[in-house]
Design a protein around this motif. Structure first.
Motif, PDB file in Angstrom:
ATOM      1  N   LEU A 173       0.828  -1.210   0.000  1.00  0.00           N
ATOM      2  CA  LEU A 173       0.000   0.000   0.000  1.00  0.00           C
ATOM      3  C   LEU A 173       0.864   1.262   0.000  1.00  0.00           C
ATOM      4  O   LEU A 173       0.511   2.273  -0.619  1.00  0.00           O
ATOM      5  CB  LEU A 173      -0.926  -0.005   1.212  1.00  0.00           C
ATOM      6  CG  LEU A 173      -2.017  -1.095   1.208  1.00  0.00           C
ATOM      7  CD1 LEU A 173      -2.785  -1.070   2.517  1.00  0.00           C
ATOM      8  CD2 LEU A 173      -2.963  -0.897   0.034  1.00  0.00           C
ATOM      9  N   SER A 176       1.955   1.834  -3.486  1.00  0.00           N
ATOM     10  CA  SER A 176       0.845   2.424  -4.250  1.00  0.00           C
ATOM     11  C   SER A 176       0.706   3.916  -3.964  1.00  0.00           C
ATOM     12  O   SER A 176       0.487   4.718  -4.884  1.00  0.00           O
ATOM     13  CB  SER A 176      -0.458   1.702  -3.906  1.00  0.00           C
ATOM     14  OG  SER A 176      -1.556   2.315  -4.525  1.00  0.00           O
ATOM     15  N   ASP A 200      -2.179  -0.758  -9.564  1.00  0.00           N
ATOM     16  CA  ASP A 200      -3.600  -0.999  -9.267  1.00  0.00           C
ATOM     17  C   ASP A 200      -3.990  -2.440  -9.574  1.00  0.00           C
ATOM     18  O   ASP A 200      -4.782  -3.050  -8.835  1.00  0.00           O
ATOM     19  CB  ASP A 200      -4.474  -0.030 -10.067  1.00  0.00           C
ATOM     20  CG  ASP A 200      -4.371   1.397  -9.565  1.00  0.00           C
ATOM     21  OD1 ASP A 200      -3.912   1.582  -8.418  1.00  0.00           O
ATOM     22  OD2 ASP A 200      -4.726   2.328 -10.308  1.00  0.00           O
ATOM     23  N   LEU A 203      -2.817  -4.535  -6.759  1.00  0.00           N
ATOM     24  CA  LEU A 203      -3.668  -4.369  -5.581  1.00  0.00           C
ATOM     25  C   LEU A 203      -5.001  -5.099  -5.752  1.00  0.00           C
ATOM     26  O   LEU A 203      -5.560  -5.619  -4.772  1.00  0.00           O
ATOM     27  CB  LEU A 203      -3.914  -2.887  -5.318  1.00  0.00           C
ATOM     28  CG  LEU A 203      -2.686  -2.064  -4.886  1.00  0.00           C
ATOM     29  CD1 LEU A 203      -3.096  -0.623  -4.607  1.00  0.00           C
ATOM     30  CD2 LEU A 203      -2.031  -2.665  -3.651  1.00  0.00           C
ATOM     31  N   VAL A 207      -6.523  -7.793  -3.183  1.00  0.00           N
ATOM     32  CA  VAL A 207      -7.871  -7.768  -2.598  1.00  0.00           C
ATOM     33  C   VAL A 207      -8.560  -9.111  -2.817  1.00  0.00           C
ATOM     34  O   VAL A 207      -9.194  -9.658  -1.902  1.00  0.00           O
ATOM     35  CB  VAL A 207      -8.689  -6.618  -3.226  1.00  0.00           C
ATOM     36  CG1 VAL A 207     -10.146  -6.719  -2.806  1.00  0.00           C
ATOM     37  CG2 VAL A 207      -8.112  -5.276  -2.790  1.00  0.00           C
ATOM     38  N   ARG A 232      -8.889   0.785   3.304  1.00  0.00           N
ATOM     39  CA  ARG A 232      -8.157   1.905   2.712  1.00  0.00           C
ATOM     40  C   ARG A 232      -8.978   2.502   1.565  1.00  0.00           C
ATOM     41  O   ARG A 232      -9.677   1.790   0.840  1.00  0.00           O
ATOM     42  CB  ARG A 232      -6.799   1.429   2.188  1.00  0.00           C
ATOM     43  CG  ARG A 232      -5.844   0.958   3.270  1.00  0.00           C
ATOM     44  CD  ARG A 232      -5.312   2.123   4.064  1.00  0.00           C
ATOM     45  NE  ARG A 232      -4.427   2.941   3.260  1.00  0.00           N
ATOM     46  CZ  ARG A 232      -3.106   2.772   3.180  1.00  0.00           C
ATOM     47  NH1 ARG A 232      -2.524   1.815   3.879  1.00  0.00           N
ATOM     48  NH2 ARG A 232      -2.372   3.564   2.432  1.00  0.00           N
ATOM     49  N   LEU A 235      -9.653   1.191  -2.411  1.00  0.00           N
ATOM     50  CA  LEU A 235      -9.075  -0.142  -2.556  1.00  0.00           C
ATOM     51  C   LEU A 235     -10.150  -1.158  -2.934  1.00  0.00           C
ATOM     52  O   LEU A 235      -9.922  -2.030  -3.777  1.00  0.00           O
ATOM     53  CB  LEU A 235      -8.377  -0.557  -1.259  1.00  0.00           C
ATOM     54  CG  LEU A 235      -7.498  -1.804  -1.345  1.00  0.00           C
ATOM     55  CD1 LEU A 235      -6.411  -1.617  -2.385  1.00  0.00           C
ATOM     56  CD2 LEU A 235      -6.867  -2.120   0.005  1.00  0.00           C
TER      57      LEU A 235
END
Length: 414
Positions: A173, A176, A200, A203, A207, A232, A235
């Motif tokens: 994070l 990012s 992205d 990420l 997730v 966050r 996200l």
């Protein structure tokens, strides 16, 4: 003597020739010498205009002058004849000369100004080209000087993916966030936009992995850490809410949590299927125990994540989501009881009547314990379960058996 004669004759000469005699001493000297030779020639100075003698040798001055004058006239006549024969050519050449003279006089300055302007424009273009080349060289030198830092930036998406694989989600994070700062600082840079897209994507994979991880048997602390990450901004994608986007985002997280806990409980009870071939009552009892344990744990973690951390939340929304979540599980449990509870005796051939009643009472007690566990969080499903098991036809549990086991529970508490 010759000098006096020259000065006398000079007055009758053409002004240009007279000027040449004054300016050129050599010419003047040669002229004086020539006159001196004429003066000393006795024949030329003779005063006799005519002579009958055939023995006269040479010519006097008058004769030479007359001969020269005659030759001059002959030349003039020849020139006049030539000019008359070529008058058209002479006129054409004269006109061409005048045209050239006028053209040069009129267009020369314009052409010179145009050429100067062209040279100035070319110089300006060359200067711009030189500046561009200089800037390009400077940029290349800057890139070469900072090559290590540039390569580090290009490796950020790969580093982000590596951190996710190793479970270092906070570090991913932070990467990012750094890339987003670069994108904001240089909004016109396609390179940083591509890096942002790659990060992205990493990420998104993170997730998905975390959501799959929620379907497993995790400790409460691990689940809390996962939702700290998922909470966050930007996200987890969520539908926009006109009133409050924060509440909408929390609702998405709530749905993710309840859905993952639902799948986990279903996986846990599915692992009990082998018990059906041995003892159905044991299977049902263990089935309800899993419900009781993990439903209570799910509600506890739900309150810890969404209701005890100061996050914006809608109370009515929470009640609705929890009610739908538990109601779905309760109906599945009732269906399982309706399927296997009437067939208990088929799987318990070796047990006597007392033992069977004891096992049935154990199942009923587990159901009652489950209802009381849910009531601790303000969720009353005892009426629904009683209706489904004791009242709705065909009834699975006699109302007397339910009341008897309920009295046992009260006795245990007292």
């Amino acid at each position: 003597m010759s000098s006096i004669l020259l000065d006398t004759l000079k007055d009758g000469l053409d002004p240009g020739l007279a000027g040449m005699l004054e300016k050129d001493p050599e010419l003047k000297k040669d002229t004086q010498q020539y006159l001196e030779e004429l003066l000393v020639n006795s024949e030329l100075l003779s005063t006799e205009m005519f002579t009958s003698s055939t023995e006269t040798k040479g010519k006097n001055l008058v004769e030479e002058i007359a001969e020269l004058d005659h030759q001059s006239r002959q030349i003039e006549l020849q020139l006049a004849t030539i000019a008359n024969e070529n008058r058209d050519l002479i006129v054409g050449v004269t006109e061409d000369v005048k045209l050239v003279h006028n053209t040069i006089g009129e267009d020369l300055n314009k052409n010179i100004a145009a050429m100067k302007q062209g040279f100035e424009n070319k110089i300006a273009v060359d200067n711009k080209a030189v500046k561009k080349v200089s800037q390009a060289i400077s940029a290349n030198n800057s890139i070469l000087h900072n090559m290590d830092s540039i390569l580090d930036i290009y490796e950020l998406p790969t580093l982000c993916g590596l951190c996710i694989m190793q479970g270092n989600y906070q570090e991913a994070l932070e990467i990012s966030t750094s890339v987003k700062m670069l994108t904001v600082k240089f909004p016109n840079s396609k390179t940083f936009k591509q890096l942002q897209t790659q990060v992205d994507n990493e990420l998104k994979l993170m997730v998905r992995g975390l959501i799959k991880l929620l379907n497993t048997n995790l400790k409460q602390s691990n689940i809390l850490k996962i939702f700290q990450i998922l909470n966050r901004p930007n996200l987890v994608t969520s539908e926009e809410d006109e009133n409050d986007q924060t509440i909408s985002g929390n609702k998405t997280l709530k749905l993710i949590y309840l859905n993952s806990r639902f799948k986990f409980i279903m996986n846990e009870v599915a692992s009990l299927q082998p018990l059906l071939k041995l003892k159905k009552l044991t299977y049902l009892k263990r089935y309800i125990e899993i419900y009781r344990e993990h439903l209570y744990n799910s509600l506890s973690i739900y309150h810890a994540i969404f209701l005890s951390t100061g996050l914006k939340s809608d109370t009515n929304d929470d009640k609705l989501l929890l009610h739908m979540y538990i109601k779905k599980l309760v109906y599945l449990m009732v269906e399982e009881l309706r399927t296997h509870l009437p067939k208990v005796q088929e799987g318990e051939n070796t047990a006597d009547e007392v033992e069977l009643n004891s096992l049935r009472d154990g199942v009923i007690l587990q159901v009652i314990y489950l209802c009381r566990s849910l009531s601790k969080y303000g969720l009353d499903f005892e009426s629904l379960i009683t209706w489904e098991l004791c009242v709705k036809e065909p009834s699975l549990i006699a109302q007397e058996d339910w009341a008897r086991n309920l009295a046992k529970l009260k006795k245990f508490k007292s």
